[in-house]
Design a protein around this motif. Sequence first.
Motif, mmCIF file in Angstrom:
data_model
loop_
_atom_site.group_PDB
_atom_site.id
_atom_site.type_symbol
_atom_site.label_atom_id
_atom_site.label_comp_id
_atom_site.label_asym_id
_atom_site.label_seq_id
_atom_site.Cartn_x
_atom_site.Cartn_y
_atom_site.Cartn_z
ATOM 1 N N THR A 197 6.673 -10.192 -4.332
ATOM 2 C CA THR A 197 7.037 -10.461 -2.938
ATOM 3 C C THR A 197 5.805 -10.719 -2.087
ATOM 4 N N ALA A 198 4.786 -9.880 -2.231
ATOM 5 C CA ALA A 198 3.577 -10.026 -1.421
ATOM 6 C C ALA A 198 2.866 -11.341 -1.718
ATOM 7 N N VAL A 199 2.747 -11.693 -2.981
ATOM 8 C CA VAL A 199 2.035 -12.914 -3.368
ATOM 9 C C VAL A 199 2.779 -14.150 -2.884
ATOM 10 N N ARG A 200 4.088 -14.162 -3.029
ATOM 11 C CA ARG A 200 4.864 -15.355 -2.669
ATOM 12 C C ARG A 200 4.924 -15.569 -1.161
ATOM 13 N N ILE A 201 5.083 -14.504 -0.390
ATOM 14 C CA ILE A 201 5.143 -14.663 1.066
ATOM 15 C C ILE A 201 3.819 -15.194 1.593
ATOM 16 N N THR A 202 2.726 -14.550 1.201
ATOM 17 C CA THR A 202 1.410 -14.988 1.701
ATOM 18 C C THR A 202 1.055 -16.373 1.169
ATOM 19 N N GLY A 203 1.447 -16.663 -0.074
ATOM 20 C CA GLY A 203 1.161 -17.975 -0.626
ATOM 21 C C GLY A 203 1.890 -19.085 0.113
ATOM 22 N N LYS A 204 3.146 -18.838 0.474
ATOM 23 C CA LYS A 204 3.908 -19.857 1.209
ATOM 24 C C LYS A 204 3.367 -20.045 2.621
ATOM 25 N N ILE A 205 3.057 -18.950 3.316
ATOM 26 C CA ILE A 205 2.494 -19.068 4.668
ATOM 27 C C ILE A 205 1.153 -19.782 4.615
ATOM 28 N N ARG A 206 0.396 -19.558 3.552
ATOM 29 C CA ARG A 206 -0.901 -20.213 3.385
ATOM 30 C C ARG A 206 -0.758 -21.713 3.218
ATOM 31 N N TRP A 207 0.322 -22.152 2.587
ATOM 32 C CA TRP A 207 0.443 -23.565 2.256
ATOM 33 C C TRP A 207 1.263 -24.388 3.252
ATOM 34 N N MET A 208 2.146 -23.782 3.991
ATOM 35 C CA MET A 208 2.987 -24.535 4.927
ATOM 36 C C MET A 208 2.175 -25.335 5.944
ATOM 37 N N PRO A 209 1.160 -24.755 6.621
ATOM 38 C CA PRO A 209 0.400 -25.548 7.585
ATOM 39 C C PRO A 209 -0.326 -26.717 6.952
ATOM 40 N N MET A 210 -0.728 -26.598 5.692
ATOM 41 C CA MET A 210 -1.405 -27.705 5.040
ATOM 42 C C MET A 210 -0.446 -28.855 4.758
ATOM 43 N N MET A 211 0.817 -28.555 4.505
ATOM 44 C CA MET A 211 1.805 -29.616 4.305
ATOM 45 C C MET A 211 2.098 -30.342 5.616
ATOM 46 N N TYR A 236 11.216 -13.936 -11.025
ATOM 47 C CA TYR A 236 10.925 -15.226 -10.400
ATOM 48 C C TYR A 236 11.877 -15.502 -9.227
ATOM 49 N N ALA A 237 13.121 -15.037 -9.346
ATOM 50 C CA ALA A 237 14.076 -15.206 -8.246
ATOM 51 C C ALA A 237 13.625 -14.425 -7.018
ATOM 52 N N ILE A 238 13.092 -13.230 -7.243
ATOM 53 C CA ILE A 238 12.552 -12.437 -6.132
ATOM 54 C C ILE A 238 11.416 -13.193 -5.468
ATOM 55 N N GLY A 239 10.598 -13.850 -6.291
ATOM 56 C CA GLY A 239 9.533 -14.679 -5.732
ATOM 57 C C GLY A 239 10.074 -15.823 -4.889
ATOM 58 N N ALA A 240 11.198 -16.402 -5.324
ATOM 59 C CA ALA A 240 11.811 -17.488 -4.550
ATOM 60 C C ALA A 240 12.323 -16.976 -3.208
ATOM 61 N N VAL A 241 12.939 -15.790 -3.210
ATOM 62 C CA VAL A 241 13.395 -15.189 -1.947
ATOM 63 C C VAL A 241 12.208 -14.938 -1.031
ATOM 64 N N ALA A 242 11.117 -14.436 -1.610
ATOM 65 C CA ALA A 242 9.915 -14.184 -0.818
ATOM 66 C C ALA A 242 9.364 -15.478 -0.240
ATOM 67 N N SER A 243 9.447 -16.569 -1.002
ATOM 68 C CA SER A 243 8.987 -17.864 -0.492
ATOM 69 C C SER A 243 9.824 -18.310 0.706
ATOM 70 N N ILE A 244 11.133 -18.088 0.622
ATOM 71 C CA ILE A 244 12.009 -18.420 1.753
ATOM 72 C C ILE A 244 11.630 -17.584 2.975
#
Length: 487
Positions: free
Chosen positions: A361-375, A296-304
């Motif tokens: 890593t792949a899921v978290r990066i794409t998921g964050k990029i997908r959601w940032m413009p909506m915020m 989960y920490a790796i996912g957090a890094v990927a989100s950053i």
Amino acid sequence: MSTQQDQTKNPFISILTQPIQWLTMLTHHLNPSFIAGIFLIYGIGQGFSGSFFKLVSDYYWKDIQKIQPSTVQLYVGIYFIPWILKPIWGILTDAFPLLGYRRRPYFILAGVVGLVSASVVAVKGNLAPVAALMCFLGVSASLAIADVTIDACIARNSIEVPGLAPDLQSLCGFCSGSGALIGYLVSGFFVHHLGPQGSLGLMAIFPALTIVLGFVIYEKRAIGLHTEKKQGAMENAGMTIRSMYKTIKYPQAWKPSLYMFLSLSLNVTTHEGHFYWYTDSKAGPAFSQEFVGVIYAIGAVASIIGVLIYHKYLKNYTFRNLVFYAQLLYAISGVLDLIFVLRWNLKIGIPDYFFVVIEETAVRITGKIRWMPMMVLSAKLCPLGIEGTFFALLMCIDSVGALISKWGGGLLLRVLHITRSDFNNLWLAVLIRDILRFVTLVLVFLVPNVGPYEGLLPSDGCEMDKRDGNVDEETLELVPINAKIEV
């Protein structure tokens, strides 16, 4: 002059100085206590406490209460309900000031609720599942109320200083990701040494700090009580609801809101099934408590990383194009999860410990990029004067979609008979989830094809506070009203 040129030529120095310069710019144009509030609510609250709570509560239900994964998925949906009630918290902060303050009292309220709830579940042993669920509901309510209150401040600043709207969302995303990284890294360690119940005592840290924030954040006290000026709080709340209803009727508002709702609803989550499978010694990879936290920490890094990619390279693109390609990559990345569950990674010689890093890593990066413009889009849709309520409404719509996602995933786990020890059909649940992610692509036409600095609502929809008589001295003054910034 030569020093600045040397810093420009040296990329290492530039990497160190740019974030400092960026934060200095934000604190120069915005109130420093507001920036500190973002660090606290998004960093320690949503980031650290949210991630810590996620892992510790999973082990609490699994090892202490011994609940089936589909039932846990239902429970998670129940203590997600305070996030659905965000418009109520928004109306309270916008229309019901206490002692002349609109934000401070609600930070304090959130802190008290969270402090009591976390203390009870940590101190009292042998809690019944229903009692534990109520305590978790209180912890979630604390996070939700604090989130709404700081979001109202963010929405107002995004309107008054539109050039900083993407920067504020980037700061929120960075704080949340950094906090989540720390929370996930330490959660497995504390679960191993203190047990799930003892570890829940650390959840009291955030609400205690939220109480302190309520006393120190800058807010100008209203000269006269808001209720006296508006002939009663209920009348003012009625005006807020009418303005909110008028705004949501604009196609520029309801179409992207509908997309956010549908995209979240269709993204059914099978998290609890994955968690139980992660820790199973027969069917799964049998990851340890510490390593689950590391995942989960790796996912957090990927989100950053996703936040940084958006902030550095993507924030100027139109909303529709960015959301489409980000959703496409997000759906493709979900296929990695299917490969992992089917254990095809072992057939091609990739160990579980390495492949799960790639997948997360792949899921978290794409998921964050997908959601940032909506915020960013959500913040830009909020009219002045009802920014807290309307942003909370948009987040409520998101939360209802997320709730459907969680309960839909729980139903899927139950229908496919995925239990604590039977994971034969987990691959089918993941396949159905991935297909729904691709289906979401056909809905992207609902997202406006405009850039982040273009106006969305008609001028009459953006100035409701002036017609309704909401004066600025009653609001949390974070920037001068006439501030102009070139970004």
